[in-house]
Write a protein that holds these residues in place. Structure first.
Motif, PDB file in Angstrom:
ATOM      1  N   TYR A  66     -62.221  85.328 -15.446  1.00  0.00           N
ATOM      2  CA  TYR A  66     -61.977  84.635 -14.670  1.00  0.00           C
ATOM      3  C   TYR A  66     -62.647  84.222 -13.017  1.00  0.00           C
ATOM      4  O   TYR A  66     -62.659  82.808 -12.857  1.00  0.00           O
ATOM      5  N   ARG A  67     -63.525  84.905 -13.767  1.00  0.00           N
ATOM      6  CA  ARG A  67     -64.448  84.588 -13.039  1.00  0.00           C
ATOM      7  C   ARG A  67     -65.484  83.887 -12.848  1.00  0.00           C
ATOM      8  O   ARG A  67     -66.007  81.983 -12.140  1.00  0.00           O
ATOM      9  N   GLN A  68     -65.849  83.069 -14.727  1.00  0.00           N
ATOM     10  CA  GLN A  68     -66.703  82.279 -14.673  1.00  0.00           C
ATOM     11  C   GLN A  68     -65.740  81.188 -14.723  1.00  0.00           C
ATOM     12  O   GLN A  68     -66.598  79.829 -14.847  1.00  0.00           O
ATOM     13  N   LEU A  69     -64.357  80.863 -15.195  1.00  0.00           N
ATOM     14  CA  LEU A  69     -64.317  79.342 -16.324  1.00  0.00           C
ATOM     15  C   LEU A  69     -63.287  79.510 -14.896  1.00  0.00           C
ATOM     16  O   LEU A  69     -62.623  78.091 -14.941  1.00  0.00           O
ATOM     17  N   THR A  70     -62.162  79.651 -14.112  1.00  0.00           N
ATOM     18  CA  THR A  70     -61.658  79.407 -12.648  1.00  0.00           C
ATOM     19  C   THR A  70     -62.508  78.309 -12.033  1.00  0.00           C
ATOM     20  O   THR A  70     -63.418  77.954 -11.640  1.00  0.00           O
ATOM     21  N   ASP A  75     -60.227  68.107 -19.854  1.00  0.00           N
ATOM     22  CA  ASP A  75     -59.323  67.754 -20.558  1.00  0.00           C
ATOM     23  C   ASP A  75     -58.988  68.366 -21.953  1.00  0.00           C
ATOM     24  O   ASP A  75     -57.648  68.307 -22.266  1.00  0.00           O
ATOM     25  N   ILE A  76     -59.454  68.607 -22.356  1.00  0.00           N
ATOM     26  CA  ILE A  76     -59.266  69.655 -23.957  1.00  0.00           C
ATOM     27  C   ILE A  76     -59.647  71.064 -23.649  1.00  0.00           C
ATOM     28  O   ILE A  76     -60.986  71.262 -23.246  1.00  0.00           O
ATOM     29  N   LEU A  77     -58.504  71.915 -23.756  1.00  0.00           N
ATOM     30  CA  LEU A  77     -58.493  73.068 -24.222  1.00  0.00           C
ATOM     31  C   LEU A  77     -57.975  73.549 -25.940  1.00  0.00           C
ATOM     32  O   LEU A  77     -57.380  72.805 -26.195  1.00  0.00           O
ATOM     33  N   VAL A  78     -59.034  74.288 -26.857  1.00  0.00           N
ATOM     34  CA  VAL A  78     -58.945  74.453 -27.868  1.00  0.00           C
ATOM     35  C   VAL A  78     -59.540  75.651 -27.787  1.00  0.00           C
ATOM     36  O   VAL A  78     -60.645  76.476 -28.382  1.00  0.00           O
ATOM     37  N   ALA A 109     -55.831  84.535 -25.450  1.00  0.00           N
ATOM     38  CA  ALA A 109     -55.242  82.802 -25.783  1.00  0.00           C
ATOM     39  C   ALA A 109     -54.759  82.682 -24.210  1.00  0.00           C
ATOM     40  O   ALA A 109     -54.369  81.659 -23.194  1.00  0.00           O
ATOM     41  N   MET A 110     -53.967  83.782 -23.765  1.00  0.00           N
ATOM     42  CA  MET A 110     -52.694  83.269 -22.691  1.00  0.00           C
ATOM     43  C   MET A 110     -53.146  82.960 -21.613  1.00  0.00           C
ATOM     44  O   MET A 110     -53.317  82.482 -20.282  1.00  0.00           O
ATOM     45  N   HIS A 111     -54.219  83.836 -21.669  1.00  0.00           N
ATOM     46  CA  HIS A 111     -55.181  83.918 -19.717  1.00  0.00           C
ATOM     47  C   HIS A 111     -55.506  82.247 -19.742  1.00  0.00           C
ATOM     48  O   HIS A 111     -56.133  82.081 -18.500  1.00  0.00           O
ATOM     49  N   LEU A 112     -56.301  82.344 -21.388  1.00  0.00           N
ATOM     50  CA  LEU A 112     -57.382  80.802 -21.059  1.00  0.00           C
ATOM     51  C   LEU A 112     -56.571  79.335 -20.634  1.00  0.00           C
ATOM     52  O   LEU A 112     -56.431  79.203 -19.420  1.00  0.00           O
ATOM     53  N   ILE A 113     -54.815  79.935 -20.777  1.00  0.00           N
ATOM     54  CA  ILE A 113     -53.998  78.719 -20.028  1.00  0.00           C
ATOM     55  C   ILE A 113     -54.034  78.870 -19.009  1.00  0.00           C
ATOM     56  O   ILE A 113     -54.047  77.951 -17.886  1.00  0.00           O
ATOM     57  N   ASN A 114     -53.641  80.175 -18.122  1.00  0.00           N
ATOM     58  CA  ASN A 114     -53.412  80.426 -17.197  1.00  0.00           C
ATOM     59  C   ASN A 114     -54.747  79.698 -16.239  1.00  0.00           C
ATOM     60  O   ASN A 114     -54.253  79.711 -14.834  1.00  0.00           O
ATOM     61  N   ILE A 115     -55.300  79.904 -17.193  1.00  0.00           N
ATOM     62  CA  ILE A 115     -56.874  79.649 -16.284  1.00  0.00           C
ATOM     63  C   ILE A 115     -57.588  77.846 -16.002  1.00  0.00           C
ATOM     64  O   ILE A 115     -57.458  77.193 -14.968  1.00  0.00           O
ATOM     65  N   ILE A 116     -56.657  77.402 -17.196  1.00  0.00           N
ATOM     66  CA  ILE A 116     -56.980  76.092 -17.530  1.00  0.00           C
ATOM     67  C   ILE A 116     -55.794  74.911 -17.169  1.00  0.00           C
ATOM     68  O   ILE A 116     -56.709  74.075 -16.730  1.00  0.00           O
TER      69      ILE A 116
END
Length: 246
Positions: A66-70, A75-78, A109-116
């Protein structure tokens, strides 16, 4: 200039195998790519080859994620990061195996969606791609690994419903056996690994990258929801029966 309707991407599990091939395929299309993985040496080598921006990060370190990606706008998340750990039968698996498999393959993967995803929705532009597995679609060999990938499958199905009314597209790609480091990490017995890797002709990581490009390049009116691809010699299904010892 990119031939795709997108400009930027985040690829996880980017230091080898499928993730590395996806990074190469996207940068060749002119996409600006952020490549995320734990292994700095491999990421830096990939960055030199492709021009991708490396992000050295353990996908299971939720606070750091969350710190680095928020605030990162892509446009694309793989979402590719995952482990083959979890091949041990559930009734024999260690607590660590179960926790690591679920944290890496599903929860991250769920956290990534929550962030991106919020940024995608706000900008009305985005495509979320998850690397699932045929093990998430069919009973194959493992309750633990299968549950982690089955969770990915149902998450992707429900994510489409949750994003209704937005132009955000969602794709799940479910490969069979792919020639990567996956099996070496999944199985401790080198003879088992050798058998898996040689008994049939496996998919290449590039085949999965091609599937990613196929989904991304579809017209805006088209959502490729699920791609299942296996080696020609591999198939799922059939009846397995065994006599129970009494």
């Amino acid at each position: 200039m990119s031939q795709l309707p997108y400009k930027t991407a985040l690829v996880t599990g980017a230091s080898s195998g499928i993730g590395s091939s996806v990074v190469k395929a996207l940068t060749e299309q002119g996409i600006t790519v952020y490549a995320l993985a734990r292994r700095a040496d491999r990421l830096n080598s990939l960055a030199e080859q492709t021009g991708a921006t490396p992000i050295v990060l353990d996908i299971c370190d939720t606070d750091e994620l969350y710190r680095q990606l928020t605030g990162l706008e892509v446009d694309i998340l793989v979402s590719n990061a995952g482990l083959g750990i979890g091949s041990t039968p559930l009734h024999k698996a260690s607590r660590e195996e179960v926790t690591t498999a679920m944290n890496t393959n599903l929860l991250a993967a769920m956290h990534l969606i929550n962030i991106i995803a919020p940024g995608m929705v706000a900008r009305s532009k985005g495509h979320i791609i998850h690397l699932g597995s045929i093990a998430g679609l069919y009973p194959l060999f493992s309750s633990v690994y299968g549950a982690s990938k089955g969770g990915i499958h149902m998450m992707c199905q429900n994510l489409r419903l949750e994003l209704k009314g937005t132009p955000i597209r969602c794709t799940e790609i479910c490969p069979g056996r792919v020639e990567t480091e996956f099996f070496e990490k999944a199985y401790k017995d080198p003879e088992v690994v050798k058998k898996i890797m040689t008994e049939i002709t496996l998919l290449k990581a590039e085949d999965i990258a091609d599937a990613v490009l196929y989904a991304l390049s579809a017209p805006a009116r088209v959502n490729i929801g699920l791609i299942e691809l296996t080696p020609t010699e591999q198939m799922a299904g059939g009846l397995v029966s065994e006599t129970v010892e009494k």
